[in-house]
Design a protein around this motif. Structure first.
Motif, mmCIF file in Angstrom:
data_model
loop_
_atom_site.group_PDB
_atom_site.id
_atom_site.type_symbol
_atom_site.label_atom_id
_atom_site.label_comp_id
_atom_site.label_asym_id
_atom_site.label_seq_id
_atom_site.Cartn_x
_atom_site.Cartn_y
_atom_site.Cartn_z
ATOM 1 N N GLY A 278 0.731 -1.225 0.059
ATOM 2 C CA GLY A 278 0.090 0.101 -0.016
ATOM 3 C C GLY A 278 0.974 1.178 0.069
ATOM 4 O O GLY A 278 0.139 2.358 0.263
ATOM 5 N N GLY A 279 2.187 1.175 0.029
ATOM 6 C CA GLY A 279 3.124 2.275 0.121
ATOM 7 C C GLY A 279 3.092 2.927 1.276
ATOM 8 O O GLY A 279 3.320 4.171 1.474
ATOM 9 N N LEU A 280 2.946 2.434 2.360
ATOM 10 C CA LEU A 280 3.003 2.637 3.763
ATOM 11 C C LEU A 280 4.366 2.974 4.236
ATOM 12 O O LEU A 280 5.222 2.448 3.717
ATOM 13 C CB LEU A 280 2.319 1.608 4.811
ATOM 14 N N GLY A 281 4.397 3.966 5.008
ATOM 15 C CA GLY A 281 5.632 4.194 5.495
ATOM 16 C C GLY A 281 6.121 5.673 5.286
ATOM 17 O O GLY A 281 5.477 6.667 4.955
ATOM 18 N N GLY A 282 7.201 5.915 6.007
ATOM 19 C CA GLY A 282 8.132 7.300 6.053
ATOM 20 C C GLY A 282 9.246 7.131 6.753
ATOM 21 O O GLY A 282 9.722 5.862 6.795
#
Length: 303
Positions: free
Chosen positions: A241-245
């Motif tokens: 899901g493109g989670l993150g940072g």
């Protein structure tokens, strides 16, 4: 339509980081049961490696304070490795107590990030990681190393390639089996990716020892992944899901979305073993748990 390029790798390994790198920066604490189901769903979707959590001090990453409880629910002796990140020897102690078989350490290519992330200097971080790797190896654990800020640092600006190579080689020399090169704030571009991989090769580190970890701050993650493929890289970190940072770099947005990577690999005829439909369903479900839309373009198109 699949268009196979014989010059590209036939198969790649996707190293899923959603449960750890993806969730660590969420402002709302994710329940333990949700984290465990997220990992189970990712494994069921065919991800060959799923990084589960981090044994970092809860003060620094409250979202992962339940690491021991989460690991106790996982099948650590199953066919899919479930690595955990350990910041120091105390983190290793906790990982060993929990029965973990795969760990990762997280280093920096820059002085400022080492100070902010590790409370260490650029040089001293290697002294800190040394006994972690030695003890882990003696206990039969696999050790992966991350090196962050490989293309740019929010405090120092552009990072010289030779500085990244030096830091990365020092982590490998400690005994890590693989080095993941992180574009932590997502400023890298395709030509820079190729130049960095070539520089490691010239220093004696082959592509078989390298993985790539891209963030999509400027929309370059997928292009950078393709550039890395063209230079022979076969392991890619990605987050469902493109989670993150990054809790220590405010400008960093989400990781390369696993679904977007899988879609590209499918079109290139490159094997990866992941069920895209199941993965998309997992990211949609996780987005519902978090109360937000997944960042993945493929999830938005298919979900």
């Amino acid at each position: 339509m699949i268009v196979r390029d014989a010059e590209l790798p036939k198969q790649v390994t996707i190293y899923e980081v959603g449960p750890r790198d993806g969730l660590q920066n969420e402002s709302v604490i994710v329940p333990l049961e949700v984290k465990a189901e997220f990992i189970d769903r990712l494994v069921a979707a065919g991800l060959p490696i799923v990084e589960a959590t981090s044994f970092v001090h809860p003060k620094w990453v409250p979202q992962l304070a339940d690491a021991a409880e989460l690991v106790a629910r996982l099948q650590l002796d199953g066919p899919v490795p479930l690595p955990v990140l350990v910041p120091n020897e105390r983190g290793l102690d906790r990982a060993l107590e929990a029965g973990c078989t795969h760990i990762a350490i997280f280093g920096s290519a820059t002085e400022t990030f080492a100070q902010k992330n590790l409370n260490s200097t650029l040089d001293d971080q290697f002294a800190m990681f040394g006994p972690v790797v030695v003890r882990a190896r003696e206990a039969g654990l696999d050790v992966r190393a991350y090196v962050s800020m490989c293309f740019g640092d929010p405090w120092e600006g552009d990072v010289p390639i030779d500085q990244v190579v030096t830091a990365g080689k020092r982590l490998l020399d400690l005994g890590a089996s693989q080095l993941s090169l992180g574009d932590t704030i997502g400023v890298g571009t395709a030509a820079q990716v190729g130049a960095l991989i070539d520089a490691f090769g010239e220093s004696g580190v082959g592509v078989q020892s390298l993985a790539m970890h891209f963030h999509d701050t400027y929309g370059q993650a997928l292009a950078n992944a393709y550039a890395a493929l063209c230079h022979g890289i076969t392991t890619f970190d990605a987050s469902a899901g493109g989670l993150g940072g990054c809790p220590y770099a405010e400008s960093a947005t989400g990781n390369l979305a696993t679904e977007d990577l899988v879609w590209m690999l499918n079109g290139l005829g490159i094997e990866h073993g992941v069920d895209l439909e199941a993965l998309v369903a997992t990211s949609v479900w996780m987005g519902q748990q978090l109360g937000k839309e997944p960042a993945s373009a493929v999830v938005r198109a298919l979900g």
